[in-house]
Enzyme design. Structure first.
Site, PDB file in Angstrom:
ATOM      1  N   ASP A  11       0.871  -1.163   0.000  1.00  0.00           N
ATOM      2  CA  ASP A  11       0.000   0.000   0.000  1.00  0.00           C
ATOM      3  C   ASP A  11       0.919   1.228   0.000  1.00  0.00           C
ATOM      4  O   ASP A  11       2.119   1.117   0.279  1.00  0.00           O
ATOM      5  CB  ASP A  11      -0.879  -0.027   1.255  1.00  0.00           C
ATOM      6  CG  ASP A  11      -1.734   1.204   1.407  1.00  0.00           C
ATOM      7  OD1 ASP A  11      -2.340   1.634   0.412  1.00  0.00           O
ATOM      8  OD2 ASP A  11      -1.784   1.756   2.522  1.00  0.00           O
ATOM      9  N   ASP A  13      -0.191   5.038   1.048  1.00  0.00           N
ATOM     10  CA  ASP A  13      -0.443   6.012   2.111  1.00  0.00           C
ATOM     11  C   ASP A  13      -0.367   5.360   3.487  1.00  0.00           C
ATOM     12  O   ASP A  13      -0.989   4.321   3.730  1.00  0.00           O
ATOM     13  CB  ASP A  13      -1.822   6.648   1.922  1.00  0.00           C
ATOM     14  CG  ASP A  13      -1.911   7.425   0.622  1.00  0.00           C
ATOM     15  OD1 ASP A  13      -2.015   8.653   0.678  1.00  0.00           O
ATOM     16  OD2 ASP A  13      -1.861   6.791  -0.460  1.00  0.00           O
ATOM     17  N   GLU A  20      -1.344  10.538   4.545  1.00  0.00           N
ATOM     18  CA  GLU A  20      -2.488  10.186   3.721  1.00  0.00           C
ATOM     19  C   GLU A  20      -2.625  11.319   2.713  1.00  0.00           C
ATOM     20  O   GLU A  20      -3.028  12.435   3.062  1.00  0.00           O
ATOM     21  CB  GLU A  20      -3.761  10.055   4.564  1.00  0.00           C
ATOM     22  CG  GLU A  20      -3.783   8.855   5.491  1.00  0.00           C
ATOM     23  CD  GLU A  20      -4.015   7.546   4.748  1.00  0.00           C
ATOM     24  OE1 GLU A  20      -4.589   7.575   3.636  1.00  0.00           O
ATOM     25  OE2 GLU A  20      -3.623   6.489   5.281  1.00  0.00           O
ATOM     26  N   SER A  99      -2.421   0.906  -4.712  1.00  0.00           N
ATOM     27  CA  SER A  99      -2.917   1.906  -3.772  1.00  0.00           C
ATOM     28  C   SER A  99      -4.308   2.403  -4.124  1.00  0.00           C
ATOM     29  O   SER A  99      -4.646   2.582  -5.295  1.00  0.00           O
ATOM     30  CB  SER A  99      -1.937   3.094  -3.750  1.00  0.00           C
ATOM     31  OG  SER A  99      -2.447   4.163  -2.980  1.00  0.00           O
ATOM     32  N   GLY A 100      -5.078   2.665  -3.078  1.00  0.00           N
ATOM     33  CA  GLY A 100      -6.337   3.368  -3.242  1.00  0.00           C
ATOM     34  C   GLY A 100      -6.124   4.866  -3.322  1.00  0.00           C
ATOM     35  O   GLY A 100      -7.075   5.633  -3.411  1.00  0.00           O
ATOM     36  N   LYS A 144      -7.500  -4.406  -5.241  1.00  0.00           N
ATOM     37  CA  LYS A 144      -6.159  -4.614  -4.686  1.00  0.00           C
ATOM     38  C   LYS A 144      -5.802  -6.097  -4.665  1.00  0.00           C
ATOM     39  O   LYS A 144      -4.699  -6.491  -5.062  1.00  0.00           O
ATOM     40  CB  LYS A 144      -6.066  -4.032  -3.269  1.00  0.00           C
ATOM     41  CG  LYS A 144      -5.942  -2.522  -3.217  1.00  0.00           C
ATOM     42  CD  LYS A 144      -5.582  -2.074  -1.808  1.00  0.00           C
ATOM     43  CE  LYS A 144      -5.057  -0.668  -1.804  1.00  0.00           C
ATOM     44  NZ  LYS A 144      -4.343  -0.330  -0.570  1.00  0.00           N
ATOM     45  N   ASN A 170      -9.117  -1.491   3.930  1.00  0.00           N
ATOM     46  CA  ASN A 170      -9.204  -1.761   2.496  1.00  0.00           C
ATOM     47  C   ASN A 170      -8.029  -2.581   1.978  1.00  0.00           C
ATOM     48  O   ASN A 170      -7.988  -2.941   0.801  1.00  0.00           O
ATOM     49  CB  ASN A 170      -9.325  -0.456   1.706  1.00  0.00           C
ATOM     50  CG  ASN A 170      -8.115   0.442   1.853  1.00  0.00           C
ATOM     51  OD1 ASN A 170      -7.599   0.635   2.964  1.00  0.00           O
ATOM     52  ND2 ASN A 170      -7.650   1.004   0.755  1.00  0.00           N
TER      53      ASN A 170
END
Length: 220
Positions: A11, A13, A20, A99-100, A144, A170
């Site tokens: 991931d 952040d 973030e 990553s989101g 993801k 997530n």
């Protein structure tokens, strides 16, 4: 001797970097309090990630794309990021960021760390400003997990040689999809399902988890 190579997916952040990004963007138009509260709820798994992202990105409408540079100069890596990636790459591992967060930041992280792949959301920009929308499908928990599996297949890496590292709810499906899931300074919901938890901001501690799992013995 054990096969030394594998795939590790991070991931971005609050994992590879200590901010973030969406919260910091929101500071630029004084929407930090609202956006960060939604982020926290999403990372705890209290609200749907895709829904939360749509709400948060809408708050960013009108921010100049050029102003994002101030948030990432220099890139706010967590301690040990570069050393960890270098050690893994020296051992023959593929390294990826899924990553989101957003490609504007993720692509810069990829370039700085020489990562093999990056997948993230793309902010829509018009006339040099953010529109408050995301282009294309949102990279959520399911995406993801799917990306980890697709990357492993692309590089012919066995499923039992895959690792995922994240901090938020997530990331849960991605950690479950990997042979080894590592929670990094994570929310309780993620720590509960992870194989290992690192409760410090030093990414090099991940090497200890991999050694315990014997995925990187005796290479590193």
């Amino acid at each position: 001797m054990k096969h030394s190579s594998g795939l590790i997916v991070f991931d971005m952040d609050s994992t590879l970097i200590h901010i973030e990004c969406i919260d910091e963007i929101a500071r630029l138009n004084n929407r930090y309090t609202k956006v960060s509260a939604i982020t926290e709820a999403a990372m705890r798994g209290e609200i749907d990630f895709a829904e939360s992202l749509t709400q948060r990105v809408a708050c960013l409408e009108g921010i100049k794309e050029s102003d994002l540079e101030s948030l990432f100069s220099p890139i706010p890596f967590n301690p040990g990021a570069k050393e960890l990636i270098q050690a893994l790459q020296a051992a023959g591992w593929k390294t990826a960021l899924v990553s989101g967060g957003f490609t504007w930041f993720a692509n810069r992280v990829q370039a700085a760390l020489n990562l093999d792949a990056v997948v993230a959301n793309q902010l829509e920009v018009a006339d040099g400003c953010l529109t408050g929308k995301v282009l294309g499908d949102i990279v959520d928990a399911q995406v993801k997990a799917e990306q980890l599996q697709q990357l492993a297949g692309h590089w012919n890496i066995p499923p039992d040689r895959t690792v995922a590292v994240g901090d938020g709810a997530n990331d849960g499906l991605m950690l479950k999809a990997a042979a080894v899931g590592i929670a990094f300074n994570a929310k309780p919901a993620l720590q509960a399902i992870a194989d290992y938890s690192v409760n410090s901001n030093n990414l090099l501690e991940i090497l200890g988890c991999l050694k315990q799992s014997e995925l990187i013995e005796p290479v590193i």
